[in-house]
Design a protein around this motif. Structure first.
Motif, PDB file in Angstrom:
ATOM      1  N   THR A  69       5.120 -14.941   0.861  1.00 11.31           N
ATOM      2  CA  THR A  69       5.082 -13.767   1.887  1.00 11.31           C
ATOM      3  C   THR A  69       4.037 -12.684   1.285  1.00 11.31           C
ATOM      4  OG1 THR A  69       7.394 -14.282   2.531  1.00 11.31           O
ATOM      5  CG2 THR A  69       6.431 -11.977   3.100  1.00 11.31           C
ATOM      6  N   LEU A  70       4.103 -12.213  -0.002  1.00  6.29           N
ATOM      7  CA  LEU A  70       3.185 -11.220  -0.513  1.00  6.29           C
ATOM      8  C   LEU A  70       1.776 -11.713  -0.517  1.00  6.29           C
ATOM      9  CD1 LEU A  70       5.202 -10.406  -3.814  1.00  6.29           C
ATOM     10  CD2 LEU A  70       5.010  -9.008  -1.614  1.00  6.29           C
ATOM     11  N   ARG A  71       1.503 -12.982  -0.548  1.00  2.00           N
ATOM     12  CA  ARG A  71       0.037 -13.655  -0.432  1.00  2.00           C
ATOM     13  C   ARG A  71      -0.741 -13.088   0.791  1.00  2.00           C
ATOM     14  NH1 ARG A  71      -1.989 -16.780  -4.802  1.00  2.00           N
ATOM     15  NH2 ARG A  71      -3.364 -17.920  -3.227  1.00  2.00           N
ATOM     16  N   ARG A  72       0.293 -13.283   1.981  1.00  2.00           N
ATOM     17  CA  ARG A  72      -0.134 -13.065   3.492  1.00  2.00           C
ATOM     18  C   ARG A  72      -0.300 -11.495   3.380  1.00  2.00           C
ATOM     19  NH1 ARG A  72       3.691 -17.176   4.566  1.00  2.00           N
ATOM     20  NH2 ARG A  72       5.245 -15.676   4.806  1.00  2.00           N
ATOM     21  N   ARG A  73       0.701 -10.565   2.804  1.00  2.00           N
ATOM     22  CA  ARG A  73       0.353  -9.229   2.857  1.00  2.00           C
ATOM     23  C   ARG A  73      -0.823  -8.738   2.268  1.00  2.00           C
ATOM     24  NH1 ARG A  73       6.444  -7.253   0.882  1.00  2.00           N
ATOM     25  NH2 ARG A  73       7.921  -8.158   2.405  1.00  2.00           N
ATOM     26  N   LYS A  74      -1.013  -9.286   1.307  1.00  2.00           N
ATOM     27  CA  LYS A  74      -2.327  -8.833   0.327  1.00  2.00           C
ATOM     28  C   LYS A  74      -3.577  -9.017   0.997  1.00  2.00           C
ATOM     29  CE  LYS A  74       0.084  -9.723  -4.125  1.00  2.00           C
ATOM     30  NZ  LYS A  74       0.453 -10.657  -5.336  1.00  2.00           N
ATOM     31  N   GLU A  75      -3.544 -10.068   2.022  1.00  2.00           N
ATOM     32  CA  GLU A  75      -4.962 -10.477   2.766  1.00  2.00           C
ATOM     33  C   GLU A  75      -5.504  -9.019   3.421  1.00  2.00           C
ATOM     34  OE1 GLU A  75      -4.040 -13.650   4.938  1.00  2.00           O
ATOM     35  OE2 GLU A  75      -3.958 -15.150   3.342  1.00  2.00           O
ATOM     36  N   SER A  76      -4.358  -8.204   3.913  1.00  3.12           N
ATOM     37  CA  SER A  76      -4.598  -7.051   4.642  1.00  3.12           C
ATOM     38  C   SER A  76      -4.514  -5.779   3.873  1.00  3.12           C
ATOM     39  CB  SER A  76      -3.559  -7.020   5.851  1.00  3.12           C
ATOM     40  OG  SER A  76      -2.415  -7.011   5.506  1.00  3.12           O
ATOM     41  N   TYR A  77      -4.315  -5.828   2.444  1.00  2.00           N
ATOM     42  CA  TYR A  77      -4.255  -4.749   1.593  1.00  2.00           C
ATOM     43  C   TYR A  77      -5.560  -4.120   1.403  1.00  2.00           C
ATOM     44  CZ  TYR A  77      -2.284  -2.407  -2.465  1.00  2.00           C
ATOM     45  OH  TYR A  77      -1.688  -1.262  -3.278  1.00  2.00           O
ATOM     46  N   GLY A  79      -8.339  -1.967  -0.298  1.00  2.00           N
ATOM     47  CA  GLY A  79      -8.924  -1.983  -1.479  1.00  2.00           C
ATOM     48  C   GLY A  79      -8.413  -2.909  -2.537  1.00  2.00           C
ATOM     49  N   PRO A  80      -8.850  -2.994  -3.868  1.00  2.00           N
ATOM     50  CA  PRO A  80      -8.271  -3.703  -4.865  1.00  2.00           C
ATOM     51  C   PRO A  80      -6.676  -3.713  -5.096  1.00  2.00           C
ATOM     52  CG  PRO A  80      -9.978  -2.488  -5.608  1.00  2.00           C
ATOM     53  CD  PRO A  80      -9.784  -1.769  -4.203  1.00  2.00           C
ATOM     54  N   TRP A  81      -6.318  -4.802  -5.405  1.00  2.00           N
ATOM     55  CA  TRP A  81      -4.773  -4.884  -5.598  1.00  2.00           C
ATOM     56  C   TRP A  81      -4.381  -5.069  -7.063  1.00  2.00           C
ATOM     57  CZ3 TRP A  81      -1.576  -8.230  -8.092  1.00  2.00           C
ATOM     58  CH2 TRP A  81      -0.244  -8.048  -7.849  1.00  2.00           C
ATOM     59  N   LEU A  82      -3.580  -4.323  -7.654  1.00  2.00           N
ATOM     60  CA  LEU A  82      -3.164  -4.305  -8.948  1.00  2.00           C
ATOM     61  C   LEU A  82      -1.932  -4.521  -9.033  1.00  2.00           C
ATOM     62  CD1 LEU A  82      -5.423  -1.460 -10.422  1.00  2.00           C
ATOM     63  CD2 LEU A  82      -5.808  -3.852 -10.916  1.00  2.00           C
ATOM     64  N   PRO A  83      -1.157  -5.312 -10.092  1.00  2.00           N
ATOM     65  CA  PRO A  83       0.239  -5.386 -10.278  1.00  2.00           C
ATOM     66  C   PRO A  83       0.904  -4.052 -10.766  1.00  2.00           C
ATOM     67  CG  PRO A  83      -1.112  -6.734 -11.857  1.00  2.00           C
ATOM     68  CD  PRO A  83      -2.065  -5.793 -11.061  1.00  2.00           C
ATOM     69  N   GLU A  84       2.197  -3.895 -10.159  1.00  2.00           N
ATOM     70  CA  GLU A  84       2.941  -2.870 -10.214  1.00  2.00           C
ATOM     71  C   GLU A  84       3.170  -2.620 -11.979  1.00  2.00           C
ATOM     72  OE1 GLU A  84       7.679  -0.974  -9.750  1.00  2.00           O
ATOM     73  OE2 GLU A  84       6.761  -2.595  -8.645  1.00  2.00           O
ATOM     74  N   PRO A  85       2.762  -1.369 -12.504  1.00  2.00           N
ATOM     75  CA  PRO A  85       2.663  -1.354 -13.815  1.00  2.00           C
ATOM     76  C   PRO A  85       4.379  -1.223 -14.352  1.00  2.00           C
ATOM     77  CG  PRO A  85       2.084   0.810 -12.940  1.00  2.00           C
ATOM     78  CD  PRO A  85       2.126  -0.351 -11.806  1.00  2.00           C
ATOM     79  N   LEU A  86       4.624  -1.873 -15.408  1.00  2.00           N
ATOM     80  CA  LEU A  86       6.002  -1.828 -15.941  1.00  2.00           C
ATOM     81  C   LEU A  86       6.008  -1.392 -17.097  1.00  2.00           C
ATOM     82  CD1 LEU A  86       8.703  -3.010 -14.986  1.00  2.00           C
ATOM     83  CD2 LEU A  86       8.299  -5.110 -16.393  1.00  2.00           C
ATOM     84  N   ASP A 202      -6.296   1.073  -7.341  1.00  2.00           N
ATOM     85  CA  ASP A 202      -5.310   0.698  -6.467  1.00  2.00           C
ATOM     86  C   ASP A 202      -4.770   1.755  -5.678  1.00  2.00           C
ATOM     87  OD1 ASP A 202      -3.086  -0.325  -5.020  1.00  2.00           O
ATOM     88  OD2 ASP A 202      -2.630  -1.651  -6.650  1.00  2.00           O
ATOM     89  N   GLY A 203      -5.189   2.168  -4.659  1.00  2.00           N
ATOM     90  CA  GLY A 203      -4.412   3.291  -3.966  1.00  2.00           C
ATOM     91  C   GLY A 203      -3.707   2.690  -2.672  1.00  2.00           C
ATOM     92  N   GLY A 204      -3.756   1.524  -2.298  1.00  2.00           N
ATOM     93  CA  GLY A 204      -2.880   0.868  -1.459  1.00  2.00           C
ATOM     94  C   GLY A 204      -3.045   1.453  -0.030  1.00  2.00           C
ATOM     95  N   GLY A 205      -4.224   2.160   0.232  1.00  2.00           N
ATOM     96  CA  GLY A 205      -4.528   2.838   1.458  1.00  2.00           C
ATOM     97  C   GLY A 205      -3.814   3.970   1.812  1.00  2.00           C
ATOM     98  N   VAL A 206      -2.997   4.493   0.612  1.00  2.00           N
ATOM     99  CA  VAL A 206      -2.090   5.822   0.737  1.00  2.00           C
ATOM    100  C   VAL A 206      -2.932   6.710  -0.100  1.00  2.00           C
ATOM    101  CG1 VAL A 206       0.061   6.735   0.243  1.00  2.00           C
ATOM    102  CG2 VAL A 206      -0.054   4.419   1.114  1.00  2.00           C
ATOM    103  N   ALA A 207      -3.179   6.621  -1.184  1.00  2.00           N
ATOM    104  CA  ALA A 207      -3.645   7.548  -2.438  1.00  2.00           C
ATOM    105  C   ALA A 207      -5.237   7.306  -2.263  1.00  2.00           C
ATOM    106  CB  ALA A 207      -3.023   7.491  -3.610  1.00  2.00           C
ATOM    107  N   GLN A 208      -6.016   8.236  -2.678  1.00  2.00           N
ATOM    108  CA  GLN A 208      -7.426   7.958  -2.613  1.00  2.00           C
ATOM    109  C   GLN A 208      -7.722   7.106  -3.745  1.00  2.00           C
ATOM    110  OE1 GLN A 208      -9.621  11.608  -3.127  1.00  2.00           O
ATOM    111  NE2 GLN A 208     -11.602  10.967  -2.752  1.00  2.00           N
ATOM    112  N   VAL A 271      -3.780   2.397 -11.288  1.00  2.31           N
ATOM    113  CA  VAL A 271      -2.798   2.292 -10.181  1.00  2.31           C
ATOM    114  C   VAL A 271      -2.426   3.700  -9.759  1.00  2.31           C
ATOM    115  CG1 VAL A 271      -0.691   0.991  -9.713  1.00  2.31           C
ATOM    116  CG2 VAL A 271      -2.058   0.080 -11.530  1.00  2.31           C
ATOM    117  N   ARG A 272      -2.719   3.681  -8.510  1.00  2.33           N
ATOM    118  CA  ARG A 272      -2.647   5.318  -7.706  1.00  2.33           C
ATOM    119  C   ARG A 272      -1.663   5.163  -6.588  1.00  2.33           C
ATOM    120  NH1 ARG A 272      -6.471   9.238  -6.519  1.00  2.33           N
ATOM    121  NH2 ARG A 272      -5.229  10.324  -7.451  1.00  2.33           N
TER     122      ARG A 272
END
Length: 288
Positions: A69-77, A79-86, A202-208, A271-272
């Motif tokens: 499911t996530l792979r389908r979401r990432k197709e429309s992400y 900008g660049p996609w980065l992992p969530e920092p842990l 990685d701003g996810g379309g939310v952060a610059q 990651v932003r």
């Protein structure tokens, strides 16, 4: 504590790490653990020969479903996609032991694997599970699991970072980076960047954020200068490696991780996306 809960709690960190390394998202990994618990709570423990293997199988299958499911979401992400920092600093309660080899750079390599390949690679190379156990987790024969593992290793070997770097190297590079930014000494920053350094934001379309990789020391320096302007920088540790959290007006604005080759920074990962920073913001809030 009832027997089922006791067993689940004993293996929770392992299960979370399996899910996180397959998904690259702590939030999604927590959801997978919730689903794993719901299924585990309905199992007759007397029928389970190997409880750890059974839990790993449930977690792997749930993570595979979510990964598709996530792979389908990432197709429309955006900008660049980065992992969530842990956050993995030793002073954080309920720290998760991530494998040293799974840095931010390595997580991006894992993103290039097909879901089944990623599951097999993580279970074999990170957790050293046997092929019988892996086969059971991914609904394959042991022989098929062995072949998938071989193809995944070959794929990863061709794309993984050229060489390992020590935490000391990363810490020294980030210290120099922090001092260069805080003093405005951009030449010092240029000195620790490789000429062909790549910055992913990685701003996810939310952060610059830059919508494409930023390449070259001069361009990266220019972008980073704007990113951290009027912000405070604090050392932390994410994914088992040193990093920086950039705070603006007391809130986590970015997390910056690095990749180092031959003593120079060759990769920067910023990651932003606020959704990916919520966990870091909460876990570091006590020391603001």
């Amino acid at each position: 504590m009832d027997p089922a809960t006791k067993v689940f709690v004993a293996h929770r960190n392992l299960l979370f790490t399996v899910a996180y390394e397959m998904l690259g998202s702590a939030a999604d990994a927590e959801d997978v653990l919730q689903e794993t618990w719901l299924r585990w709570a309905g199992v007759d423990l007397d029928t389970v020969r190997d409880q750890r293997a059974f839990l790993v199988r449930i977690t792997t299958r749930e993570a595979l479903t979510r990964l598709r499911t996530l792979r389908r979401r990432k197709e429309s992400y955006v900008g660049p996609w980065l992992p969530e920092p842990l956050l993995t600093a030793p002073d954080v309660a309920e720290d998760v032991e991530l494998a040293d080899s799974v840095s931010m750079a390595m997580m991006l390599v894992l993103e290039t694997l097909a879901p089944i390949q990623r599951a097999v690679f993580v279970l074999r190379e990170v957790f050293d599970l046997g092929y019988d156990e892996i086969a059971d987790a991914v609904d394959k024969t042991p022989a098929a699991a062995r072949q998938i593992a071989h193809r995944a290793r070959t794929h990863v070997a061709a794309r993984r970072p050229r060489g390992d770097f020590s935490p000391t190297e990363a810490r020294n590079a980030l210290d120099a980076f922090q001092q260069a930014v805080e003093t405005g000494d951009m030449q010092r920053l240029l000195d620790i960047l490789a000429p062909d350094v790549v910055l992913l934001t990685d701003g996810g379309g939310v952060a610059q954020a830059a919508l494409a990789p930023v390449v070259g020391a001069d361009q990266v320096t220019h972008v980073l200068g704007r990113l951290v302007a009027a912000a405070s920088l604090r050392p932390i540790q994410v994914n088992g490696h040193p990093a920086l959290v950039v705070r603006l007006d007391g809130e986590a604005d970015s997390v910056l991780a690095v990749r180092i080759d031959d003593g120079l920074i060759t990769g920067l990962y910023a990651v932003r996306n606020p959704e990916k920073l919520a966990r870091i913001d909460l876990e570091t809030a006590v020391s603001r």
